[in-house]
Design an enzyme around this catalytic site. Structure first.
Site, short mmCIF file in Angstrom:
data_model
loop_
_atom_site.label_atom_id
_atom_site.label_comp_id
_atom_site.label_asym_id
_atom_site.label_seq_id
_atom_site.Cartn_x
_atom_site.Cartn_y
_atom_site.Cartn_z
N CYS A 97 52.16 64.10 46.01
CA CYS A 97 51.89 62.77 46.57
C CYS A 97 50.87 62.08 45.68
CB CYS A 97 51.38 62.88 48.00
SG CYS A 97 51.03 61.26 48.70
N GLY A 98 51.32 61.08 44.94
CA GLY A 98 50.44 60.40 44.00
C GLY A 98 49.37 59.56 44.65
N GLY A 264 53.04 56.99 44.20
CA GLY A 264 52.60 57.59 42.94
C GLY A 264 53.60 58.56 42.34
N SER A 265 54.13 59.47 43.15
CA SER A 265 55.14 60.40 42.63
C SER A 265 56.44 59.67 42.36
CB SER A 265 55.36 61.56 43.60
OG SER A 265 55.69 61.08 44.89
#
Length: 344
Positions: A97-98, A264-265
């Site tokens: 998880c970004g 993010g991801s």
């Protein structure tokens, strides 16, 4: 008036709440029993099998909401890691998880989870279930700022995959990995706009794509079967070729959960996909905008690498996270809703 905890049973659950680009992150500080497992992936399996009731207590109503996101800090088996983390949401547990990494990087420096901070940037190594992620936190005059991170090798898994989507017909999708697998398709394919259409309509389309891919495409990851699952679908504005103008997308993941940030991801996976297609070069920074909130991340491919047999790239994503509060949650034994619920 001094605030005191009300009468309750069992452990209090203490959290720090943040958001990155509008997407919440509830960082769990205390109240969890010991998480067993020799690796972070083993710990992920353990909490899923033995402690899932606490995920529901903190993510679900009345303490959370349908789109709440959480992070549980755990020990890492990697010597170079400053912390390990497990991610949680309305359906279960992610592998990467970004937006959470951006928040956790700042949190780790502010809450002294790392050694002496450095200016102008403090490195923070975060061991996620997908692998080691290297974050760099702006630090000046005792204050933290923006965060950039370099994730695990990202790669295009398959392009122009033909699937049949219930109610929408035959659709071509791309599938790419950025710590988690996502399906990508332009929202225009469904007559939608990621920044203007109703969120409900975008969710319905993305969920239908996710269900179709899950039933019709077999995913595999070269290093772990635990990583071989489709996390969600990202609808884009179709502007995949490099441009200095922002490109928008909206991510629908887990159980029809909507990411408020650019993801993010997802940005990591989308950059890898664009690089694979020859639409972006190394060190060409793109701006990615959330169709939900308008918040922005930047992303760029910085070097070619490999993920076993897959040609991959290392992607760097940058953004800002902010604190929203601190909470101490309790449970009363005669509260029939204490274990949480969701309204769908």
């Amino acid at each position: 008036m001094e605030i005191q905890l009300p009468p309750h049973e069992g452990e209090e659950l203490s959290v720090v709440d943040m958001h990155t680009g509008g997407e919440p992150l509830r960082i769990i500080l205390g109240g969890y029993p010991e998480v067993h497992g020799n690796t972070v992936l083993a710990k992920r399996r353990y909490v899923r099998e033995h402690l899932d009731h606490l995920r529901k207590v903190l993510m679900y109503e009345p303490r959370g909401h349908y789109d709440m996101y959480g992070a549980l800090i755990v020990d890492s088996e990697l010597a170079e890691a400053d912390l390990g983390v497990l991610f949680m949401h309305n359906e279960g547990y992610s592998t990467m998880c970004g937006h959470a990494v951006i928040a956790l990087g700042r949190f780790a420096v502010d809450y002294k989870l790392i050694k002496e901070p450095q200016s102008p940037e403090t490195p923070v190594n975060i061991h996620c279930p997908c692998g080691l992620v290297k974050a760099f936190v702006e630090y000046s005059n005792g204050k933290t700022g923006g965060v950039r991170f370099r994730s695990v090798p990202a790669f295009a898994f398959a392009t122009d995959v033909a699937i049949n989507v219930e109610g929408l017909g035959d659709v071509l999708v791309d599938i790419s990995y950025g710590g988690a697998f996502y399906a990508f398709v332009s929202a225009q394919r469904f007559g939608l706009d990621v920044t203007k259409s109703r969120t409900r309509d975008l969710v319905d389309a993305a969920t239908a794509v996710t269900n179709a891919v899950k039933s019709q495409v077999k995913l595999h990851h070269p290093t772990s079967d635990d990583l071989a699952f489709l996390y969600g679908t990202i609808l884009t504005d179709g502007k995949d070729a490099y441009s200095s103008d922002p490109t928008a997308n909206i991510c629908v993941f887990a159980e029809a959960q909507v990411d408020r940030s650019p993801t993010g991801s997802g940005v990591t996976a989308r950059v890898a996909l664009q690089y694979h297609k020859g639409l972006i070069g190394l060190n060409q920074t793109r701006t990615f905008q959330s169709g939900a909130t308008g918040s922005q991340f930047t992303g760029k491919a910085i070097e070619e690498t490999m993920c076993e047999d897959f040609k991959a790239v290392t992607v760097e994503v940058a953004g800002r996270a902010f604190y929203t509060g601190v909470s101490h949650f309790v449970q009363e034994g005669d509260d029939k809703l204490t274990n949480g619920f969701l309204l769908k």
